[in-house]
Scaffold this motif. Sequence first.
Motif, mmCIF file in Angstrom:
data_model
loop_
_atom_site.group_PDB
_atom_site.id
_atom_site.type_symbol
_atom_site.label_atom_id
_atom_site.label_comp_id
_atom_site.label_asym_id
_atom_site.label_seq_id
_atom_site.Cartn_x
_atom_site.Cartn_y
_atom_site.Cartn_z
ATOM 1 N N GLU A 139 0.818 -1.219 0.000
ATOM 2 C CA GLU A 139 0.000 0.000 0.000
ATOM 3 C C GLU A 139 0.851 1.268 0.000
ATOM 4 O OE1 GLU A 139 -2.960 -0.548 -0.512
ATOM 5 O OE2 GLU A 139 -3.410 -2.524 0.325
ATOM 6 N N LEU A 140 2.138 1.152 -0.148
ATOM 7 C CA LEU A 140 3.042 2.298 -0.007
ATOM 8 C C LEU A 140 3.174 3.085 -1.298
ATOM 9 C CD1 LEU A 140 5.912 0.521 1.965
ATOM 10 C CD2 LEU A 140 4.066 1.924 2.898
ATOM 11 N N PRO A 141 3.506 4.368 -1.194
ATOM 12 C CA PRO A 141 3.835 5.147 -2.397
ATOM 13 C C PRO A 141 5.096 4.578 -3.042
ATOM 14 C CG PRO A 141 4.308 6.398 -0.398
ATOM 15 C CD PRO A 141 3.592 5.164 0.044
ATOM 16 N N ALA A 142 5.259 4.898 -4.314
ATOM 17 C CA ALA A 142 6.403 4.370 -5.058
ATOM 18 C C ALA A 142 7.721 4.753 -4.401
ATOM 19 C CB ALA A 142 6.356 4.869 -6.497
ATOM 20 N N SER A 143 7.768 5.968 -3.879
ATOM 21 C CA SER A 143 8.953 6.432 -3.156
ATOM 22 C C SER A 143 8.518 6.810 -1.743
ATOM 23 C CB SER A 143 9.573 7.645 -3.861
ATOM 24 O OG SER A 143 10.669 8.146 -3.120
ATOM 25 N N VAL A 144 9.035 6.091 -0.750
ATOM 26 C CA VAL A 144 8.610 6.316 0.635
ATOM 27 C C VAL A 144 9.392 7.485 1.225
ATOM 28 C CG1 VAL A 144 8.457 5.312 2.942
ATOM 29 C CG2 VAL A 144 8.035 3.885 0.921
ATOM 30 N N PRO A 145 8.695 8.579 1.607
ATOM 31 C CA PRO A 145 9.381 9.731 2.195
ATOM 32 C C PRO A 145 10.063 9.370 3.521
ATOM 33 C CG PRO A 145 7.140 10.297 1.528
ATOM 34 C CD PRO A 145 7.251 8.804 1.459
ATOM 35 N N GLU A 146 11.067 10.143 3.868
ATOM 36 C CA GLU A 146 11.862 9.865 5.068
ATOM 37 C C GLU A 146 11.009 9.855 6.328
ATOM 38 O OE1 GLU A 146 15.710 11.745 7.507
ATOM 39 O OE2 GLU A 146 15.076 12.590 5.574
ATOM 40 N N ASN A 147 10.128 10.841 6.491
ATOM 41 C CA ASN A 147 9.324 10.911 7.716
ATOM 42 C C ASN A 147 8.344 9.751 7.812
ATOM 43 O OD1 ASN A 147 10.587 13.192 8.689
ATOM 44 N ND2 ASN A 147 9.067 14.608 7.855
ATOM 45 N N ALA A 174 -10.308 8.526 0.665
ATOM 46 C CA ALA A 174 -9.743 7.612 -0.331
ATOM 47 C C ALA A 174 -10.856 7.074 -1.226
ATOM 48 C CB ALA A 174 -9.016 6.463 0.365
ATOM 49 N N ALA A 175 -10.725 7.292 -2.513
ATOM 50 C CA ALA A 175 -11.799 7.000 -3.451
ATOM 51 C C ALA A 175 -12.205 5.531 -3.458
ATOM 52 C CB ALA A 175 -11.394 7.440 -4.857
ATOM 53 N N ASP A 176 -11.266 4.637 -3.248
ATOM 54 C CA ASP A 176 -11.563 3.202 -3.293
ATOM 55 C C ASP A 176 -11.884 2.618 -1.932
ATOM 56 O OD1 ASP A 176 -9.083 3.439 -2.172
ATOM 57 O OD2 ASP A 176 -8.075 2.023 -3.508
ATOM 58 N N GLY A 177 -12.031 3.473 -0.910
ATOM 59 C CA GLY A 177 -12.332 2.985 0.427
ATOM 60 C C GLY A 177 -11.159 2.341 1.123
ATOM 61 N N ASN A 178 -9.965 2.480 0.552
ATOM 62 C CA ASN A 178 -8.759 1.908 1.149
ATOM 63 C C ASN A 178 -8.123 2.957 2.045
ATOM 64 O OD1 ASN A 178 -6.249 0.785 1.780
ATOM 65 N ND2 ASN A 178 -5.967 -0.102 -0.258
ATOM 66 N N TRP A 179 -8.552 2.971 3.295
ATOM 67 C CA TRP A 179 -8.073 3.992 4.228
ATOM 68 C C TRP A 179 -6.600 3.800 4.561
ATOM 69 C CZ3 TRP A 179 -12.382 4.720 8.514
ATOM 70 C CH2 TRP A 179 -13.563 5.161 7.897
ATOM 71 N N VAL A 180 -6.141 2.569 4.609
ATOM 72 C CA VAL A 180 -4.724 2.326 4.897
ATOM 73 C C VAL A 180 -3.861 2.977 3.828
ATOM 74 C CG1 VAL A 180 -2.932 0.557 4.986
ATOM 75 C CG2 VAL A 180 -5.082 0.209 6.225
ATOM 76 N N ARG A 181 -4.193 2.725 2.579
ATOM 77 C CA ARG A 181 -3.451 3.325 1.477
ATOM 78 C C ARG A 181 -3.577 4.851 1.512
ATOM 79 N NH1 ARG A 181 -1.281 1.835 -3.393
ATOM 80 N NH2 ARG A 181 -1.375 3.388 -5.068
ATOM 81 N N SER A 200 -7.176 10.859 14.811
ATOM 82 C CA SER A 200 -7.926 9.603 14.881
ATOM 83 C C SER A 200 -7.492 8.620 13.808
ATOM 84 C CB SER A 200 -9.427 9.888 14.761
ATOM 85 O OG SER A 200 -9.889 10.601 15.890
ATOM 86 N N ALA A 201 -6.941 9.131 12.708
ATOM 87 C CA ALA A 201 -6.439 8.240 11.661
ATOM 88 C C ALA A 201 -5.309 7.364 12.193
ATOM 89 C CB ALA A 201 -5.956 9.067 10.470
ATOM 90 N N ALA A 202 -4.517 7.888 13.119
ATOM 91 C CA ALA A 202 -3.426 7.102 13.704
ATOM 92 C C ALA A 202 -3.986 5.890 14.438
ATOM 93 C CB ALA A 202 -2.597 7.965 14.641
ATOM 94 N N THR A 203 -5.091 6.076 15.137
ATOM 95 C CA THR A 203 -5.692 4.960 15.866
ATOM 96 C C THR A 203 -6.294 3.945 14.897
ATOM 97 O OG1 THR A 203 -6.354 6.688 17.436
ATOM 98 C CG2 THR A 203 -7.052 4.440 17.912
ATOM 99 N N TYR A 204 -6.879 4.441 13.818
ATOM 100 C CA TYR A 204 -7.373 3.522 12.792
ATOM 101 C C TYR A 204 -6.239 2.627 12.296
ATOM 102 C CZ TYR A 204 -8.709 1.680 8.280
ATOM 103 O OH TYR A 204 -8.918 0.828 7.223
ATOM 104 N N MET A 205 -5.071 3.210 12.096
ATOM 105 C CA MET A 205 -3.937 2.420 11.620
ATOM 106 C C MET A 205 -3.528 1.364 12.653
ATOM 107 S SD MET A 205 -3.300 3.283 8.543
ATOM 108 C CE MET A 205 -1.658 2.581 8.274
ATOM 109 N N CYS A 206 -3.649 1.677 13.936
ATOM 110 C CA CYS A 206 -3.396 0.667 14.965
ATOM 111 C C CYS A 206 -4.383 -0.491 14.818
ATOM 112 C CB CYS A 206 -3.522 1.285 16.360
ATOM 113 S SG CYS A 206 -2.227 2.453 16.803
ATOM 114 N N SER A 207 -5.645 -0.159 14.577
ATOM 115 C CA SER A 207 -6.663 -1.187 14.372
ATOM 116 C C SER A 207 -6.336 -2.028 13.143
ATOM 117 C CB SER A 207 -8.040 -0.529 14.220
ATOM 118 O OG SER A 207 -9.039 -1.468 13.910
ATOM 119 N N ALA A 208 -5.906 -1.354 12.073
ATOM 120 C CA ALA A 208 -5.572 -2.066 10.839
ATOM 121 C C ALA A 208 -4.385 -3.002 11.046
ATOM 122 C CB ALA A 208 -5.280 -1.063 9.728
#
Length: 515
Positions: A139-147, A174-181, A200-208
């Motif tokens: 699910e990562l971008p083609a180039s992962v930023p340092e941060n 996210a248009a495709d409902g892919n919140w992780v991406r 709250s998105a950070a907590t969603y990622m913990c759930s994911a």
Amino acid sequence: MSSPLRATSSRRVLLKSIAGGSGLCFVGGELVNAAPAFAEGDTRGGRLPRALPEALGIDARGILAFVDAVEKKPGGLHSFMLLRRGQVAAEGWWDPYGPRHPHMLYSLSKSFTSTAVGMAVAEGRLKVDQPVVSFFPNELPASVPENLAAMQVRHLLSMGTGHEKDATNPMRAAADGNWVRGFLHLPVEHAPGSRFVYNSAATYMCSAIVQKLTGMPVLEYLRSRLFEPLGFESPTWENCPRGINTGGWGLSIRTEEIARFGQLYLQKGQWNGRQLVPESWVQEATSKQISNGTNPKSDWAQGYGYQFWRCQHGAFRGDGAFGQYCVVMPEQDAVLAITSGLGDMQAVLNAAWEHLLPAMQTSNPRGNESDLRARLKDLQITAPAGQANSPTAKRVSGRHLTFEANDLIRSGSLSFRGARCEMRLQTPAREHQVECGHKSWVRGIAPIAGGEGKVAARGAWTDDNTYTAHLCFYETPYVQTLAWKFDGDQVTLSSRMNVGFGPTQRAPISGRLDA
């Protein structure tokens, strides 16, 4: 949530109060036998043990002062339960809310997601210093930023992701409902761990992450590990479009279940001889992990842990929008659970610090329990004040109403029979029927947030030409007020919510009585 016929909530007094050590309690004004089926101090079964405040070293006058204070400012409480030494000293529900009904927790859900992460850590499934990107390589971008590459699970837990602002809305877009991406493709403007931004998105990622590692949503993961041991009846949790529990919000449970969760953390993760949550995680999660302000009088500036807030007076808590609280006070061996629908959350904590703390610090607890019992028996959310009938009622009763174009209501009617009013409301989706009582709340189903929700309704003629109804969605923080003002064959419908994330009052809608 600002639109009129959306989420609403009010009061119903299925309330309990202390009726001595006899195990009696008040439910809806009726005195019933509710003696616990287990020994004092035992936390098994469906109910916590009860005791008089005095027996737990609490001055009942302080509890009474707390109730008076929160009703005066800010108002809007739906329930509270005060525990000390593992026993319930006082409890109350504002009618039509009641002990058997779950309540939306909003961000208090975060503390449960944190608990799931802690359990997964204890099971060796992950470490808090693992990079977030390591869990989702596809699910990562083609180039992962340092941060982004530097962001660890601990940064999700402590709200130190490095985002400039809350990433929740952009993630959810996210248009495709892919919140992780969606989350992983957002810019991370600052070094992770360098600043606190509530997210709250950070907590969603913990759930994911928990779901990715365990193969089950957090709700299911916690069912046998937490919810069943604590005696939770039927917790529910909202999902994202791809079936992942939202994590940062969306959990609904009962008031006593909030209290039991707080008691578990007060007992450093132990419950009836079992270590449900590692003591080390309890310590880590409830300690200051990141600074979130410098105001010594703000309970939102005492430091943040892993999805828990530090409080004044050595306490810590989980909390959610509009006044959902699980406050743990280790120095007092106490827990305070609250559900609400209010805007000023600090005012509730101020009332607790001002009245409940001194009540638990006295060496000679006193107070008239009968006064407190009577006060708790009569708790009610404010209902429309007015008459059961009006000269206008007969003229408009049962007549069809048509409204100008709007996104709330197309047509409807009000039919008056004695002290009751039946509202028929044609929304863009379907027709709904809501019955309002005058001296009591009538339960039913009403439109809420694009669907339907359990409602209790009550109304009155607040003047000769205006019928006002309160719709209390009693499993949520929301109470909606609808005011129908008649002028000849013209009608104006006004609508407002008690709380909301945006405007709570919408522009009046004009309509007319059909011939």
